[in-house]
Design a protein around this motif. Structure first.
Motif, short mmCIF file in Angstrom:
data_model
loop_
_atom_site.label_atom_id
_atom_site.label_comp_id
_atom_site.label_asym_id
_atom_site.label_seq_id
_atom_site.Cartn_x
_atom_site.Cartn_y
_atom_site.Cartn_z
N PHE A 64 -5.93 7.57 -3.28
CA PHE A 64 -5.82 5.97 -2.91
C PHE A 64 -4.53 5.80 -2.18
O PHE A 64 -4.31 4.90 -1.27
CB PHE A 64 -5.88 5.21 -4.21
N ALA A 65 -3.49 6.38 -2.78
CA ALA A 65 -2.22 6.45 -1.93
C ALA A 65 -2.30 6.94 -0.45
O ALA A 65 -1.61 6.22 0.38
CB ALA A 65 -1.08 7.07 -2.73
N ALA A 121 -8.32 -2.50 -7.34
CA ALA A 121 -8.25 -0.97 -7.73
C ALA A 121 -7.02 -0.23 -7.11
O ALA A 121 -6.41 0.43 -7.69
CB ALA A 121 -9.66 -0.47 -7.48
N LEU A 122 -7.11 -0.47 -5.64
CA LEU A 122 -5.75 0.34 -5.09
C LEU A 122 -4.48 -0.08 -5.39
O LEU A 122 -3.62 0.76 -5.77
CB LEU A 122 -5.96 0.14 -3.39
N VAL A 125 -2.79 1.34 -8.65
CA VAL A 125 -2.13 2.76 -8.60
C VAL A 125 -0.80 2.44 -8.20
O VAL A 125 -0.31 1.68 -7.26
CB VAL A 125 -2.79 3.50 -7.39
N PRO A 126 0.19 2.77 -8.95
CA PRO A 126 1.67 2.54 -9.08
C PRO A 126 2.07 3.01 -7.51
O PRO A 126 2.86 2.31 -7.06
CB PRO A 126 2.00 3.38 -9.97
N GLU A 127 1.73 4.27 -7.03
CA GLU A 127 2.24 4.92 -5.83
C GLU A 127 1.59 3.98 -4.57
O GLU A 127 2.48 3.61 -3.70
CB GLU A 127 1.57 6.16 -5.69
N VAL A 128 0.45 3.33 -4.99
CA VAL A 128 0.18 2.52 -3.66
C VAL A 128 0.82 1.21 -3.76
O VAL A 128 1.32 0.88 -2.79
CB VAL A 128 -1.47 2.06 -4.01
N LEU A 129 1.09 0.51 -4.84
CA LEU A 129 1.87 -0.59 -4.81
C LEU A 129 3.24 -0.33 -4.39
O LEU A 129 3.76 -1.21 -3.60
CB LEU A 129 2.20 -1.11 -6.24
N ARG A 130 4.11 0.87 -4.69
CA ARG A 130 5.41 1.27 -4.37
C ARG A 130 5.22 1.19 -2.66
O ARG A 130 6.25 0.70 -2.16
CB ARG A 130 5.79 2.41 -4.81
#
Length: 199
Positions: A64-65, A121-122, A125-130
């Motif tokens: 996802f990231a 959903a994306l 995910v913490p890495e996506v948000l970051r």
């Protein structure tokens, strides 16, 4: 060039093509199955084994990231296509950003990021948000250095954010409204001073 270097270059290109195919397959599988999509479904869509998928992305969160990174890179590339070489006036980057935000390549109905369930959903995910936050900070920095008054940049950025969120929740506006919104925002970049005379 030695045969070892040529082989290494070919392997790198093959790995990049495989990664690109896996990200395309993940986007298709996400649109088809929704946010609960499994890695098995993505591997099946890509025509590779699950082990082959896990070689490039060790988890669904990492996949996802990768999708988020790919989408942001595509948006950046679209912005670059809208930079006018003949335009040297302040606000040049803002104008390209506005045009990109209204470009069908970015906003088409088939885009992964136009599905609220998938987006939720994306972004969970913490890495996506970051990565999304980093991209936002970078864009705000670039637009702030574009020669326009900070209030103009703030207003343009927030209107684009609001437009995107409205279309995410309510569907795309009609073409006339979209063109009118784009033209109003572009008009705001033709002046460099504050928004209100008292500022």
């Amino acid at each position: 060039m030695s045969s070892n270097i040529c082989l290494l270059i070919l392997l790198q290109r093959d790995a990049e093509r495989t990664r690109r195919a896996l990200l395309d397959a993940a986007a298709t599988a996400l649109r088809t199955h929704g946010p609960a999509v499994s890695l098995d479904a993505v591997a099946l869509e890509a025509g590779v084994s699950k082990g082959g998928l896990l070689h490039h992305f060790r988890s669904k969160d990492e996949l996802f990231a990768g999708l988020a990174e790919e989408w942001m890179a595509r948006f950046d590339a679209v912005v670059q296509t809208h930079l006018d070489a003949a335009d040297a006036a302040p606000g040049r980057m803002c104008r390209a950003h506005i045009r990109a935000a209204f470009d069908d390549i970015v906003t088409g109905d088939d885009q992964l990021w136009s599905d609220p369930a998938v987006l939720t959903a994306l972004l969970a995910v913490p890495e996506v948000l970051r990565r999304a936050r980093e991209s936002g900070v970078r864009w705000r920095s670039e637009l702030s250095a574009d020669g326009l008054h900070p209030d103009r940049v703030l207003l343009i950025s927030r209107v684009l954010d609001g437009m995107w969120m409205t279309e995410l929740l309510e569907g795309r506006a009609d073409l006339v409204e979209r063109h009118r919104s784009r033209d109003i925002l572009l008009g705001l970049t033709r002046f460099t001073g504050p928004m209100a005379p008292s500022q």
